[in-house]
Design a protein around this motif. Structure first.
Motif, PDB file in Angstrom:
ATOM      1  N   LYS A  56     -28.875 -14.906  40.181  1.00 38.10           N
ATOM      2  CA  LYS A  56     -28.953 -14.815  38.714  1.00 38.10           C
ATOM      3  C   LYS A  56     -28.038 -13.720  38.188  1.00 38.10           C
ATOM      4  CE  LYS A  56     -33.636 -16.717  38.761  1.00 38.10           C
ATOM      5  NZ  LYS A  56     -34.869 -16.983  38.009  1.00 38.10           N
ATOM      6  N   ALA A  79     -26.688 -19.260  40.956  1.00 35.95           N
ATOM      7  CA  ALA A  79     -26.890 -20.669  41.289  1.00 35.95           C
ATOM      8  C   ALA A  79     -26.570 -21.542  40.085  1.00 35.95           C
ATOM      9  CB  ALA A  79     -28.329 -20.900  41.741  1.00 35.95           C
ATOM     10  N   HIS A  97     -39.077 -14.758  46.626  1.00 32.74           N
ATOM     11  CA  HIS A  97     -40.207 -15.065  45.756  1.00 32.74           C
ATOM     12  C   HIS A  97     -40.000 -16.385  45.029  1.00 32.74           C
ATOM     13  CE1 HIS A  97     -42.283 -11.345  46.274  1.00 32.74           C
ATOM     14  NE2 HIS A  97     -41.306 -10.593  45.800  1.00 32.74           N
ATOM     15  N   GLY A 156     -39.349 -18.695  42.165  1.00 36.10           N
ATOM     16  CA  GLY A 156     -38.617 -18.518  40.914  1.00 36.10           C
ATOM     17  C   GLY A 156     -37.300 -17.768  41.035  1.00 36.10           C
ATOM     18  N   VAL A 157     -36.937 -17.313  42.250  1.00 34.38           N
ATOM     19  CA  VAL A 157     -35.671 -16.592  42.404  1.00 34.38           C
ATOM     20  C   VAL A 157     -34.466 -17.535  42.401  1.00 34.38           C
ATOM     21  CG1 VAL A 157     -36.524 -14.510  43.591  1.00 34.38           C
ATOM     22  CG2 VAL A 157     -35.951 -16.553  44.921  1.00 34.38           C
ATOM     23  N   GLY A 158     -34.731 -18.833  42.572  1.00 36.10           N
ATOM     24  CA  GLY A 158     -33.625 -19.792  42.475  1.00 36.10           C
ATOM     25  C   GLY A 158     -33.246 -20.486  43.780  1.00 36.10           C
ATOM     26  N   LYS A 159     -34.152 -20.531  44.728  1.00 44.06           N
ATOM     27  CA  LYS A 159     -33.847 -21.160  46.025  1.00 44.06           C
ATOM     28  C   LYS A 159     -33.468 -22.637  45.856  1.00 44.06           C
ATOM     29  CE  LYS A 159     -37.933 -19.987  47.555  1.00 44.06           C
ATOM     30  NZ  LYS A 159     -38.410 -19.092  46.477  1.00 44.06           N
TER      31      LYS A 159
END
Ligand code: GDP
Ligand code: ZN
Length: 315
Positions: A128, A159, A182, A184-187
């Motif tokens: 992000k 991302a 965690h 919501g980190v964008g995996k």
């Protein structure tokens, strides 16, 4: 024949040969006895020998090749037992964000310690990058620099805009990777931008949890569309498993501590109250960041409850 386990249900294993042929395999009874401490002796990522059955795409697994590494999770039902979720992992990416959600350095450090203990190369992705203001960007730079000095590769990515995702792709090429971090980190967003259509199962598991269903977590391996590149997806992928460590070995999983350990007066120095401790000296000299030492103390004090909720959020 020989193949790699791509999927496991606990009783059936999807095994893919080098030629790309898929077999549904089972294990012979005696394997269950051999893997006494594990609820399931064969894990995703395992290389296995198997006897194909006639006229069918099924087979019996006869041998598991030695593992380079593996990650475990405590079994859901039998808390003393371990469940090997995946094996032979080349690298694990930890996605870190400073907001939405916040990733604490203690979480990063516990993750890195676990990766060291598992003997899996870890890479930090500060995701992000597009959402930070100047001050936040400075903090990202500070953190990335700190972890680079310890020896970890750090990349600032987005991302959403695609910034540096090509670098991530290059690191993945020809390897077996996992993505952690965690919720919501964008995996999912990141993996999907690298391999459109491949959606990680992060969300699914929490859905199952809410419904209170039986959830033994099984990993699954996927081929990406380039150069024998694979990814291991685990439900609740933020969890990287847990590992039991002796107090004396924790410091060895902090590379910058380990490098100085030889200069401590006591060879079993825990770097806490001992005189002539090279780690504490380096801390005072500003060569080791306080945040790393703080994480070390936390793990040493064995705050296992926190450790497990931090790393393995579902528990
Ligand atoms: P996961 O739980 O780790 O799989 O996270 P997701 O991929 O579902 O992403 C969570 C949210 O963050 C979604 O709304 C994404 O669109 C958003 N997101 C992911 N990556 C980025 C990024 O690089 N920049 C911004 N601004 N948002 C992102
Ligand atoms: Zn010491």
């Amino acid at each position: 024949m020989t193949g790699t386990v791509y999927k496991s249900t606990g009783s059936w294993y999807a095994v893919k040969t080098d030629e790309g042929r898929l077999f549904d395999c089972r294990i012979k009874g005696k394997f269950r006895i051999k893997g006494i401490k594990s609820t399931s002796p064969v894990a995703v990522g395992d290389v296995v020998d198997f006897e194909p059955e006639t006229n069918a795409d099924t087979g019996i697994i006869t041998r598991i090749h030695d593992r380079r590494n593996y990650i475990v999770r405590r079994s859901v039902n039998l808390s003393k037992q371990k469940h090997i979720i995946a094996a032979n992992i080349d690298l694990v990416f930890l996605l870190v964000t400073l907001k939405n959600p916040l990733t604490l350095t203690t979480f990063i450090d516990r993750f890195l310690v676990t990766a060291e203990a598992y003997d899996i190369k870890a890479v930090l992705l500060f995701n992000k990058a597009d959402q930070y203001d100047d001050e936040e960007l400075l903090e990202v730079k500070y953190l990335a620099n700190m972890y680079r000095q310890v020896g970890y590769e750090c990349i600032g990515v987005s991302a959403v805009t695609g910034k540096n995702t090509d670098k991530v792709k290059e690191l993945m090429r020809g390897k077996v990777s996992m993505f952690s971090g965690h919720s919501g980190v964008g995996k999912s967003t990141l993996v999907n931008s690298i391999e459109p259509g491949l959606n990680l199962r992060t969300a699914e598991l929490s859905e199952q949890h809410r419904q209170g269903q039986h959830t033994t977590t099984f990993a699954e391996m996927f081929d990406l569309g380039f150069d024998d590149t694979r990814i291991i997806d685990t439900p609740g992928i933020k969890g990287f498993g847990i590992i039991d460590m002796e107090k004396e070995e924790i410091g060895d999983y902090f590379p910058e501590f380990f490098a100085r350990k030889g200069e401590c007066r006591f060879n079993n120095c825990l770097h806490v109250d001992e005189p002539h401790c090279a780690v504490k000296q380096a801390l005072e000299d500003g060569e080791i960041p306080w945040s790393r030492y703080k994480s070390y103390l936390q793990i040493l004090e064995g705050k296992e409850e926190n450790y497990r909720t931090d790393i393995y959020g579902e528990e």
